[in-house]
Design a protein around this motif. Structure first.
Motif, PDB file in Angstrom:
ATOM      1  N   ALA A 191     -97.602   5.459  45.999  1.00  0.00           N
ATOM      2  CA  ALA A 191     -96.972   6.104  47.149  1.00  0.00           C
ATOM      3  C   ALA A 191     -97.037   7.633  47.032  1.00  0.00           C
ATOM      4  CB  ALA A 191     -95.513   5.646  47.258  1.00  0.00           C
ATOM      5  N   ILE A 192     -96.830   8.144  45.818  1.00  0.00           N
ATOM      6  CA  ILE A 192     -96.787   9.605  45.632  1.00  0.00           C
ATOM      7  C   ILE A 192     -98.186  10.197  45.527  1.00  0.00           C
ATOM      8  CG2 ILE A 192     -96.063  11.448  44.061  1.00  0.00           C
ATOM      9  CD1 ILE A 192     -93.703   9.573  43.258  1.00  0.00           C
ATOM     10  N   LEU A 193     -99.034   9.581  44.709  1.00  0.00           N
ATOM     11  CA  LEU A 193    -100.341  10.168  44.430  1.00  0.00           C
ATOM     12  C   LEU A 193    -101.440   9.694  45.378  1.00  0.00           C
ATOM     13  CD1 LEU A 193    -100.419  10.041  40.528  1.00  0.00           C
ATOM     14  CD2 LEU A 193     -99.787  11.956  42.001  1.00  0.00           C
ATOM     15  N   LEU A 198     -98.317   4.747  28.797  1.00  0.00           N
ATOM     16  CA  LEU A 198     -98.038   4.822  30.222  1.00  0.00           C
ATOM     17  C   LEU A 198     -97.534   6.211  30.602  1.00  0.00           C
ATOM     18  CD1 LEU A 198     -97.844   2.974  32.833  1.00  0.00           C
ATOM     19  CD2 LEU A 198     -95.408   2.864  32.316  1.00  0.00           C
ATOM     20  N   THR A 199     -96.662   6.757  29.774  1.00  0.00           N
ATOM     21  CA  THR A 199     -96.131   8.103  30.024  1.00  0.00           C
ATOM     22  C   THR A 199     -97.251   9.132  30.032  1.00  0.00           C
ATOM     23  OG1 THR A 199     -94.027   7.511  28.978  1.00  0.00           O
ATOM     24  CG2 THR A 199     -94.536   9.864  29.173  1.00  0.00           C
ATOM     25  N   SER A 200     -98.150   9.023  29.066  1.00  0.00           N
ATOM     26  CA  SER A 200     -99.266   9.952  28.974  1.00  0.00           C
ATOM     27  C   SER A 200    -100.127   9.928  30.228  1.00  0.00           C
ATOM     28  CB  SER A 200    -100.129   9.614  27.747  1.00  0.00           C
ATOM     29  OG  SER A 200    -101.296  10.398  27.732  1.00  0.00           O
ATOM     30  N   ASP A 201    -100.498   8.735  30.672  1.00  0.00           N
ATOM     31  CA  ASP A 201    -101.354   8.636  31.847  1.00  0.00           C
ATOM     32  C   ASP A 201    -100.626   9.033  33.124  1.00  0.00           C
ATOM     33  OD1 ASP A 201    -103.470   7.885  30.311  1.00  0.00           O
ATOM     34  OD2 ASP A 201    -103.949   6.091  31.451  1.00  0.00           O
ATOM     35  N   THR A 202     -99.315   8.852  33.152  1.00  0.00           N
ATOM     36  CA  THR A 202     -98.538   9.283  34.314  1.00  0.00           C
ATOM     37  C   THR A 202     -98.560  10.809  34.422  1.00  0.00           C
ATOM     38  OG1 THR A 202     -97.086   7.351  34.103  1.00  0.00           O
ATOM     39  CG2 THR A 202     -96.265   9.207  35.402  1.00  0.00           C
ATOM     40  N   ILE A 203     -98.322  11.479  33.305  1.00  0.00           N
ATOM     41  CA  ILE A 203     -98.378  12.947  33.303  1.00  0.00           C
ATOM     42  C   ILE A 203     -99.775  13.422  33.683  1.00  0.00           C
ATOM     43  CG2 ILE A 203     -98.099  15.042  31.906  1.00  0.00           C
ATOM     44  CD1 ILE A 203     -96.173  13.413  30.113  1.00  0.00           C
ATOM     45  N   LEU A 204    -100.799  12.773  33.100  1.00  0.00           N
ATOM     46  CA  LEU A 204    -102.174  13.154  33.393  1.00  0.00           C
ATOM     47  C   LEU A 204    -102.497  12.969  34.868  1.00  0.00           C
ATOM     48  CD1 LEU A 204    -104.980  14.043  32.476  1.00  0.00           C
ATOM     49  CD2 LEU A 204    -105.473  11.653  31.900  1.00  0.00           C
ATOM     50  N   ALA A 205    -102.035  11.873  35.465  1.00  0.00           N
ATOM     51  CA  ALA A 205    -102.306  11.619  36.880  1.00  0.00           C
ATOM     52  C   ALA A 205    -101.720  12.720  37.754  1.00  0.00           C
ATOM     53  CB  ALA A 205    -101.739  10.255  37.283  1.00  0.00           C
ATOM     54  N   PHE A 206    -100.508  13.149  37.441  1.00  0.00           N
ATOM     55  CA  PHE A 206     -99.909  14.238  38.209  1.00  0.00           C
ATOM     56  C   PHE A 206    -100.677  15.545  38.001  1.00  0.00           C
ATOM     57  CE2 PHE A 206     -96.326  11.448  38.870  1.00  0.00           C
ATOM     58  CZ  PHE A 206     -95.825  11.872  40.094  1.00  0.00           C
ATOM     59  N   ARG A 207    -101.144  15.774  36.777  1.00  0.00           N
ATOM     60  CA  ARG A 207    -101.906  16.991  36.518  1.00  0.00           C
ATOM     61  C   ARG A 207    -103.246  16.983  37.251  1.00  0.00           C
ATOM     62  NH1 ARG A 207    -100.480  20.748  33.352  1.00  0.00           N
ATOM     63  NH2 ARG A 207    -102.639  21.411  33.032  1.00  0.00           N
ATOM     64  N   LEU A 208    -103.834  15.804  37.419  1.00  0.00           N
ATOM     65  CA  LEU A 208    -105.119  15.702  38.110  1.00  0.00           C
ATOM     66  C   LEU A 208    -104.985  15.808  39.622  1.00  0.00           C
ATOM     67  CD1 LEU A 208    -106.799  12.824  36.071  1.00  0.00           C
ATOM     68  CD2 LEU A 208    -107.514  15.219  36.117  1.00  0.00           C
ATOM     69  N   PHE A 209    -103.999  15.118  40.180  1.00  0.00           N
ATOM     70  CA  PHE A 209    -103.928  14.996  41.630  1.00  0.00           C
ATOM     71  C   PHE A 209    -102.843  15.853  42.285  1.00  0.00           C
ATOM     72  CE2 PHE A 209    -105.700  10.860  40.144  1.00  0.00           C
ATOM     73  CZ  PHE A 209    -106.973  11.016  40.683  1.00  0.00           C
ATOM     74  N   LEU A 210    -101.835  16.256  41.530  1.00  0.00           N
ATOM     75  CA  LEU A 210    -100.798  17.165  42.033  1.00  0.00           C
ATOM     76  C   LEU A 210    -100.557  18.248  40.979  1.00  0.00           C
ATOM     77  CD1 LEU A 210     -98.164  14.747  43.632  1.00  0.00           C
ATOM     78  CD2 LEU A 210     -99.567  16.428  44.829  1.00  0.00           C
ATOM     79  N   PRO A 211    -101.555  19.080  40.707  1.00  0.00           N
ATOM     80  CA  PRO A 211    -101.471  20.029  39.592  1.00  0.00           C
ATOM     81  C   PRO A 211    -100.325  21.029  39.689  1.00  0.00           C
ATOM     82  CG  PRO A 211    -103.348  20.514  41.017  1.00  0.00           C
ATOM     83  CD  PRO A 211    -102.810  19.192  41.451  1.00  0.00           C
ATOM     84  N   ASP A 212     -99.857  21.311  40.903  1.00  0.00           N
ATOM     85  CA  ASP A 212     -98.766  22.281  41.045  1.00  0.00           C
ATOM     86  C   ASP A 212     -97.393  21.651  40.845  1.00  0.00           C
ATOM     87  OD1 ASP A 212    -100.613  24.274  41.621  1.00  0.00           O
ATOM     88  OD2 ASP A 212    -100.585  23.810  43.777  1.00  0.00           O
TER      89      ASP A 212
END
Length: 197
Positions: A107-109, A149-163
């Motif tokens: 929903a978010i990404l 899971l935490t690692s990939d969640t942070i990475l996903a936000f950094r990739l698709f919502l970097p700000d």
């Protein structure tokens, strides 16, 4: 922590992580059982390593799709390992939180993933599956699955919502990833040594 200080050694040392984790697995191979479990564990580490180095190993290929592919294969290997060889209990009810995590992430990404939406959604299912199946295993494996899971969640936000995240979240990706993989390997070795005894 080399990422935190923007050291040029961060990239090369990242590629040493999975081989170093494979060392105790290989050294303990004769004491582990069954062989198919050992193959799955080493396959998960191998494809994680390929995911870590996708950009370096395949410089002319698109990095993100390759990362998703290699890590997706690694997660499938982990799921098979957890389900077939390391499970100690039934799936606990609280793993429903991983279903909620997947729905929230899409929903978010989702609106920010462009042409990668389907790949990201499928990868998210596999990642959530790894975390869920790890909950059936040794507590170290379960904790490792949560860190992964935490690692990939942070990475996903950094990739698709970097700000959306602060700069210190970059080293947090590798820190939680390394802890997660280390805990999974440690818990797997403990369980497989008992199986091989």
């Amino acid at each position: 922590m080399l990422l935190a200080v923007e050291s040029p050694l961060a990239g090369p040392t990242k590629l040493l992580l999975m081989p170093l984790l494979a060392v105790p697995v290989v050294l303990s191979a004769r004491k582990l059982g069954p062989r198919s479990a050992l193959v799955l564990l080493l396959a998960a580490l191998l494809f994680s390593w390929l995911g870590d180095g996708a950009g370096a190993f395949f410089p002319t290929a698109p990095e993100l799709p390759l990362m998703l592919l290699f890590f997706g294969i690694a997660h499938v290997a982990y799921i098979l390992l957890f389900a077939r060889h390391l499970a100690m209990r039934r799936m606990p009810w609280w793993v429903l939180i991983y279903v909620a995590w997947w729905v929230a992430m899409i929903a978010i990404l989702g609106p920010h993933t462009g042409g990668l939406l389907i790949a990201v959604a499928v990868y998210g299912l596999v990642l959530g599956g790894t975390a869920a199946f790890s909950a059936r295993c040794h507590p170290l494996v379960a904790l490792g699955g949560a860190f992964f899971l935490t690692s990939d969640t942070i990475l996903a936000f950094r990739l698709f919502l970097p700000d959306a995240l602060p700069s210190w979240s970059s080293p947090a990706v590798m820190l939680t990833y390394t802890i997660g993989q280390g805990l999974i390997v440690a818990g797997a070795l403990l369980s497989l040594r008992k199986a091989g005894a």
